[in-house]
Structure formats: C-alpha cells, structure tokens
Design an enzyme around this catalytic site. Structure first.
Site, short mmCIF file in Angstrom:
data_model
loop_
_atom_site.label_atom_id
_atom_site.label_comp_id
_atom_site.label_asym_id
_atom_site.label_seq_id
_atom_site.Cartn_x
_atom_site.Cartn_y
_atom_site.Cartn_z
CD GLU A 1 33.18 -45.77 9.76
OE1 GLU A 1 33.64 -46.85 10.14
OE2 GLU A 1 33.68 -45.09 8.86
CE LYS B 1 28.21 -36.91 6.12
NZ LYS B 1 29.29 -35.99 6.19
CG ASP C 1 30.13 -31.54 11.06
OD1 ASP C 1 30.57 -31.40 9.89
OD2 ASP C 1 29.26 -30.80 11.55
CE1 TYR D 1 38.20 -41.98 16.74
CE2 TYR D 1 36.94 -39.93 16.90
CZ TYR D 1 37.43 -41.09 17.48
OH TYR D 1 37.14 -41.37 18.77
CE LYS E 1 23.74 -34.49 6.77
NZ LYS E 1 24.96 -33.78 6.45
CB CYS F 1 7.04 -9.91 -12.59
SG CYS F 1 8.80 -9.77 -12.23
CB CYS G 1 9.53 -6.90 -15.57
SG CYS G 1 8.59 -8.43 -15.80
CB CYS H 1 8.34 -13.22 -14.05
SG CYS H 1 8.64 -11.90 -15.23
CB CYS I 1 11.64 -10.27 -16.56
SG CYS I 1 11.83 -9.93 -14.80
S1 IVH Z 1 33.29 -42.87 4.16
C1 IVH Z 1 32.27 -41.89 -0.07
N1 IVH Z 1 33.02 -42.45 6.68
O1 IVH Z 1 31.73 -37.26 4.85
C2 IVH Z 1 33.62 -42.08 0.37
N2 IVH Z 1 33.14 -40.57 5.28
O2 IVH Z 1 29.65 -36.47 2.96
C3 IVH Z 1 33.69 -42.80 1.65
N3 IVH Z 1 32.98 -38.46 6.46
O3 IVH Z 1 33.55 -37.47 1.87
C4 IVH Z 1 33.42 -41.90 2.75
N4 IVH Z 1 32.80 -39.29 8.48
O4 IVH Z 1 34.64 -36.67 4.00
C5 IVH Z 1 33.14 -41.89 5.49
N5 IVH Z 1 32.79 -42.28 8.97
C6 IVH Z 1 32.91 -41.70 7.78
C7 IVH Z 1 32.91 -40.31 7.61
C8 IVH Z 1 33.02 -39.78 6.34
C9 IVH Z 1 32.85 -38.18 7.77
C10 IVH Z 1 33.01 -37.44 5.41
C11 IVH Z 1 33.87 -37.78 4.23
C12 IVH Z 1 32.96 -37.90 3.07
C13 IVH Z 1 31.88 -37.00 3.48
C14 IVH Z 1 30.65 -37.35 2.70
#
Ligand code: IVH
Length: 702
Positions: A131, A133, A135, A244, A334, A428, A431, A446, A451
């Site tokens: 799914e 991530k 933001d 969400y 990411k 440096c 110093c 250094c 220093c």
């Molecule tokens: S699952 C590890 N699913 O990103 C615990 N987290 O950088 C399970 N986040 O702490 C996390 N979208 O706050 C999960 N689809 C998603 C997410 C998500 C955003 C956040 C969450 C997590 C952080 C980690």
C-alpha cells in the site's frame, strides 16, 4: 544588521524593523515546529540562534516592538510541546526500515528467507500486502465497546499526545464503529493510521490563509501537523483533514489471520482504507506495484513518499519479530527524492566533536519540497573531487524527506569557465593544527588535542535533547564557555558558578539561573542518557539503553571486557571495541570522576520511587492553584525531592505563584528569586517527563 541602528531612525525605519521582527518570529515559530514537533530540523542550531539573536537585537533596541507571543518572552521550549496530555501507547508504534532501490528490496526478501530458515530458491510461505506510504501524521485511535474514546499522536513511538478532541473533528474518523452483520463491536480496538491533508484541500487552505494575510504552510504534511495540534478544536474542525487506516494496535481476539483481512474488517467498521492495495507472494509483483505508484504519484489526491510492503500473515510476522524499533516483516520502499538546481556560492568547513572536518555547500537559497535550503552537506573532501564540484557551479541539490539536503553533482553544461576548484585544507580552519587523513579513509581529522571547535561540539552534543537535555546550552554559549577557558570538558559544566556565567555576553540573572537550573536537573538524567551524551563512538540512545540493561552502572560498564560487551545480543565487536576504548582512556575516566563528584546519576535508579528532580531545592508556594490544594502541592513537591518552605528567602530556589499571590510574591521579586506561575511549572514538569495531574504518582520518563 538592523539591530545596530538604535537612534536617529524615522517612522519608516521603525515600521521596517517591526515587519522584520514579525518575519523573524514567524520563521522561528516554524523552525520550532520542525524541531519540536516533527523532529526534523531544516536548519542547524547555529542558524536558528542567528535568527533568534537578530530578533533579540531588534527587541533590545526597541522594547516597544516586543509582543507577548515573541519567542524571546518564553522561559521553556515553545508551548506547543506541552499543550497536550502525554499518552502511552499500549503497544509501541514502531517505525519502518527503508529501502530505496529494487536491489535493496530484494535484499530484504533475502533477509526474510534467512530468518525463516529457507534456502534462496525455496518458494516464500507468505504474501506481501502493498500500500502507499502516506505522508502525514501517524495516530492511534482507541475504541472501547465501539466508541472512540482516545486518540493520540505517535510521538516518540512509546508516548504520544492526547489529541482526541481534535481527531473527533475529522469526518473520516468514525465516532462509533459501524455494525455490519449484527455483530457486537469489539470490546477494545486500536486503529492506527495517518492523518493527512488532501493536496487540493491544502492548496485551497493556503490560498485562504494568504488572503487573510496569514502564514501559509510549506507542504500538506506540515499543514496536517499544524492543524491537528491546534489548541482549539474548532480550528481543527475547519481544516480539511482526512484519515487512512494502515494497521492496528491491540485488538484482543482479532479473528482475522492476516493484515489484509484485518484492513477489510476495518473498512467494514467504517474506516477509510486504501482500496488499491495489492496482495501477492511474488516479490516482482511488489516491484511492479511500486513502479505503478511512483508513476501515479503526481496525480494522486494525497502525498505519499513510497510503498509499504508488509508480510500479510500475522503468524509469520510474529516469527520474524523486530530489530531495534522496526519490524522485520515490513519495509518502506521510498520514492526517489525531489531535486532542484541552484548555485554553489562557496564551500565552508565544519569541525565536529570527533575532529572530523566536513565540507558543506553554501547555496543560493532554493525551495525544495517545502523547505528553503541554504546549506547542504558535501560529506567529505573526496566526494567534492569525485563529483568534480567547483565553487560557482550550478548544482543539483536534493532533499529526501526530513534528511539534511545534499549536493548531488554539478550541472557541467552550465559552466562558464569562471568556476574555481576547491583545495582541501592542510590545517584545521579553527585551531590551525595539521589535518590528518589515514590512507584509504574518507574523513580528514583535525589533530589539535585541544581544538576549541571539537570541545564546543562535544559540549553541544552532551547538552542536546538526546543527551543530557540542558536547555539553553547551544553552540553560541558553548563557544563562549570554551573560549573563556571556563569549560574544558563536559564535567566542568557542573562546577560553573553564577558569577562566571554573568560575565558572558547576553547572560542576565535570569538566563544564568535558568542555565544553572537546567544543568542541575540534568544530574538526574537516566544513565542511558549520560552514556549517549558522552559521545562514545557508535553509542547512540538505543545502544546506550541496551548497554544499561546489561550493565546498570557506569562502573560495571567500565569494568566490562570486550567479550562481555560483545556477548550482549545486538551488540557487535565494533561497538564493544569502541566502548572498551572509551573507558580505557585516562582522560575519559577523569571526566567520569568529575561527573561523579558533581552528583550526576551514574547508576540506573532501582528504587520504586519516581524521579526527584527537585532534590535539594527550596520552594515556596503562594496563591491559589488550579490543579492542587495547598496540601496536595506540598506533598507533590516533596515527593519530587523539594523542601517546601513557608517564607521566601535568599535560599529559595523558586516561588510557585498561583492566583492572588500576596506578599510572598513581592518578597520574591525584591530578592530576585525566580517565580513560576502554574502554567510554567506544569510545562517544566512535562519537560521532566512528570505527569502533573493530581492523584497521579509522579512517574519518570520512558
Ligand atoms: S505500517 C512499523 N503502513 O510511516 C509499523 N505505516 O516510517 C507499521 N506510515 O510509523 C507501520 N503509511 O507512521 C505503515 N501504509 C503504511 C503507512 C505507514 C505511512 C507511517 C507510519 C510509520 C511510518 C514509518
């Protein structure tokens, strides 16, 4: 610059200064948010201090420009950190390990295989649920018998803040669980997810704010954070926030064996759940899902910064477990960071606490992903040469999430021939000691044993929030302490006298008292903080806590052999060696002895008692308090170690003044003793990790 002009100005000048002061306050407030709320500062402490100093200069020359909300008028950290009641998460809210490429993603799959004891070519026994991530801001929502009863932010993962009232104003968060199929709602359900602001709504909000002459938000994430942390829920209610769900905390007797089935159940309860997720056994399908999300990134109605892939089966999740603060069963893949081009005006060099010289780029300011970037890391001298970065070049700069920006490389086509090559220093810059660089080592050091830049940085690190948390001891002050020979090592901090402090620039009675108070309080920091603060190589907060769990006093740790250290699970030979080396140095042992003499806590507290941050302090209470009766506050203060006296004298450490305070307050002012009102006192307690609410035992920080 403007602060220097103190006379002969016209009304126009004054108006310009007023505007500048306003601008500075807004900027400082924003950096406070980055620093305190998002744990993601976008400027260095030194840059922050420069903003604050400029504001102080203006306000000193023109006291009529001071406003009650000016950051110069507050005692502790900005109020925004203390507004909400802390809430401990029953199950910690973990973070995710990250990967940034397909090969790193496959490495993760490889680690799962190994962990499950599978050969490299065996079929995987689990599915992956993918799914976006999101933001935004992570929150936890607690439902008891179907009612939404408590909502908190993630905070540090263990303790967040109670934002229930504000969360109740978000329409996509159900107040009651929907009942489908006539089932009773679970007795307890903790739903976790992300509060965010849809992009279109964010743009509209910013247009409105701009029209109203108010400050706009840098990006949807900041807007969501700022909106959720409003003191007045009516303000939050007007902000277009959405939610969400992405997981659960506790759900006793959850009948669903997988994450995806649980998410479907959450959707039936009425929670927004991202619909276009994908469940597959095939890592290639995960990679394809990631590519598709990335492609659609720009056209999505909300911001996302990657793909999250999770092992779907709870049984296998449990088998995989977690490392440090991240589960092994999930990964954040990411998206590549956003890049911008700008001019490299010059290259500066900073000297760190270990003496490492780090070059940094001084850039023509450029906005990247919501932040104005003026400086960027160049890592080390080799890197400058390898990338052939020259002064005057147009360069690509990138900012990945909340990581410090860095220079990707020069845009060679834009060269004019006027660019200059950078020559690494042989001495440096602070110093003047020769620079040493071991063959094959990227970092130059250094070699100055004394220093001042190193000393300053060690002090700053010692006092930082992850260390001893000595408020007010930033780079500026540390520099003065070192330059004047008042402090050679961190141990000397505890022997500073007020007269010495008063001789420093910009140090009044009040700031000297505040600083001494902060230094005094830091003596009660837990041992793991002390260890972190000492700056032992490879020993950050997590490792420090691990070490303390096995060696609950500094003497025990100092006596531990490399083998004993390396026998701690999760501690390898490198850390073990580094700890051993630290304690075998005569110089370091001297520092520790100084700390001991000063009364710094060098053992893990084992009593049932809570912390006694006011040990040895004499406090006088006057006036009516909101939270406590007179006898309650006395008992409370005494439990925290204070002696509660009935009249103010020169020996009074502070006066706690409520409503209608009477003559004790006058006496305190006469004698120049610090006075805290209830709000400031409560803020102070929270800072110490102590719950001020009556009836509750004072408890220590997690
Ligand atoms: S699952 C590890 N699913 O990103 C615990 N987290 O950088 C399970 N986040 O702490 C996390 N979208 O706050 C999960 N689809 C998603 C997410 C998500 C955003 C956040 C969450 C997590 C952080 C980690």
């Amino acid at each position: 610059m403007s602060g220097k002009r103190s006379h002969g100005h016209t009304d126009d000048d004054l108006e310009a200064l007023r505007r500048r002061a306003e601008e500075l306050r807004r900027e400082i407030a924003e950096h406070d948010r980055h620093y305190y709320l998002e744990d993601a500062p976008v400027i260095s402490d030194a840059e922050y201090d420069r903003l604050l100093d400029e504001l102080i200069a203006i306000e000193t020359a023109h006291p009529e420009l001071i406003t009650p909300d000016s950051p110069t008028q507050r005692v502790g950290p900005p109020e925004l950190v203390t507004e909400f009641r802390p809430v401990e998460h029953a199950l910690p809210m973990l973070s995710l390990s990250k990967v940034t490429s397909e090969s790193e993603f496959h490495d993760w799959i490889g680690r799962i295989r190994r962990q499950l004891g599978l050969p490299a070519d065996a079929p995987l026994p689990c599915h992956f649920c993918c799914e976006p991530k999101f933001d935004g801001l992570s929150v936890e929502l607690v439902y008891e018998n179907g009612e939404f009863t408590l909502g908190s932010t993630r905070g540090n993962g263990l303790v967040g803040e109670d934002v229930t009232l504000n969360l109740r104003t978000i329409r996509s968060i159900p107040r009651r669980l929907e009942r489908r199929g006539g089932h009773e709602p679970p007795r307890l359900l903790e739903v976790r997810g992300e509060v965010y602001m849809p992009i279109a709504a964010f743009r509209k909000l910013n247009r409105e704010l701009e029209k109203a002459g108010e400050r706009v938000f840098a990006n949807p994430r900041n807007a969501a954070a700022g909106s959720l942390r409003q003191k007045d829920p009516r303000v939050t209610a007007r902000r277009p926030l959405a939610f969400y769900a992405w997981g659960i905390g506790r759900w006793p007797d959850n009948p669903h064996p997988t994450h995806s089935a649980t998410m479907r159940a959450l959707a039936r309860f009425g929670f927004p759940v991202y619909e276009d997720s994908c469940v597959s056994k095939d890592p290639k399908r995960v990679a394809a899902y990631h590519a598709r999300l990335l492609e659609r990134r720009a056209s999505m109605p909300f911001e996302m910064d990657g793909t999250v892939a999770k092992v779907d089966e709870y049984a296998i999740q449990r088998e995989l477990g977690q490392v440090a603060r991240s589960p092994r069963w999930a990964i954040a893949w990411k998206f590549p960071p956003i890049q911008r081009e700008t001019r490299l005006l010059d290259i500066g060099i900073s000297v760190g606490r270990t003496g490492a010289l780090t070059p940094f780029a001084i850039l023509e300011p450029v906005e990247i992903a919501g932040a104005i970037v003026r400086r960027a890391s160049l890592h080390n001298f080799d890197e400058i040469e390898r990338k052939d970065i020259r002064i005057g070049d147009w360069v690509w700069v990138e900012r990945a999430g909340d990581v410090i920006p860095y220079v990707v490389g020069p845009i060679v086509e834009r060269r004019t021939g006027k660019e200059r090559r950078f020559v690494p220093p042989t001495h440096c810059p602070v110093c003047g000691a020769p620079v040493d660089r071991a063959p094959g080592e990227a970092t130059a050091y250094c070699t100055g044993a004394s220093c001042p830049a190193q000393r300053v940085q060690r002090l700053v690190y010692f006092a930082s929030r992850t260390g001893m948390d000595i408020e007010g001891l930033g780079e500026k002050l540390a520099t003065q302490l070192v330059e004047r020979g008042l402090v050679e090592d961190v141990g000397d901090l505890y022997f500073l006298r007020k007269e010495q402090l008063l001789e420093l620039e910009r140090m009044g009675e009040k700031s000297a008292d505040n600083l001494l108070g902060a230094i005094e309080r830091s003596k009660r920091q837990p041992l793991s903080r002390v260890l972190t603060a000492l700056g032992i190589r490879h020993v950050g907060p997590t490792v420090a806590r691990l070490l303390v769990r096995h060696f609950p006093s500094i003497d025990a740790l100092a006596a531990a052999s490399e083998e004993q250290l390396a026998a701690i699970p999760q501690i390898g030979p490198v850390v073990a060696h580094s700890v051993r080396t630290f304690f075998s140095s005569e110089r370091n042992r001297e520092v520790i002895e100084k700390l001991r003499r000063a009364g710094v806590q060098l053992e893990e507290a084992t009593t049932h008692e809570g912390p006694r941050p006011f040990e040895g302090k004499t406090v006088v209470v006057t006036g009516r308090l909101e939270r406590w009766t007179r006898s309650e506050i006395k008992e409370f203060l005494e439990r925290l170690g204070a002696h509660v006296a009935s009249s103010v004298s020169k020996r009074t450490d502070f006066v706690l003044a409520g409503e209608d305070p009477g003559s004790k307050l006058d006496r305190a002012r006469e004698l120049g003793r610090p006075v805290l009102d209830e709000q400031a006192f409560v803020a102070e307690l929270r800072k110490l990790g102590i719950d001020p609410d009556p009836g509750v035992e004072p408890t220590g920080q997690a």
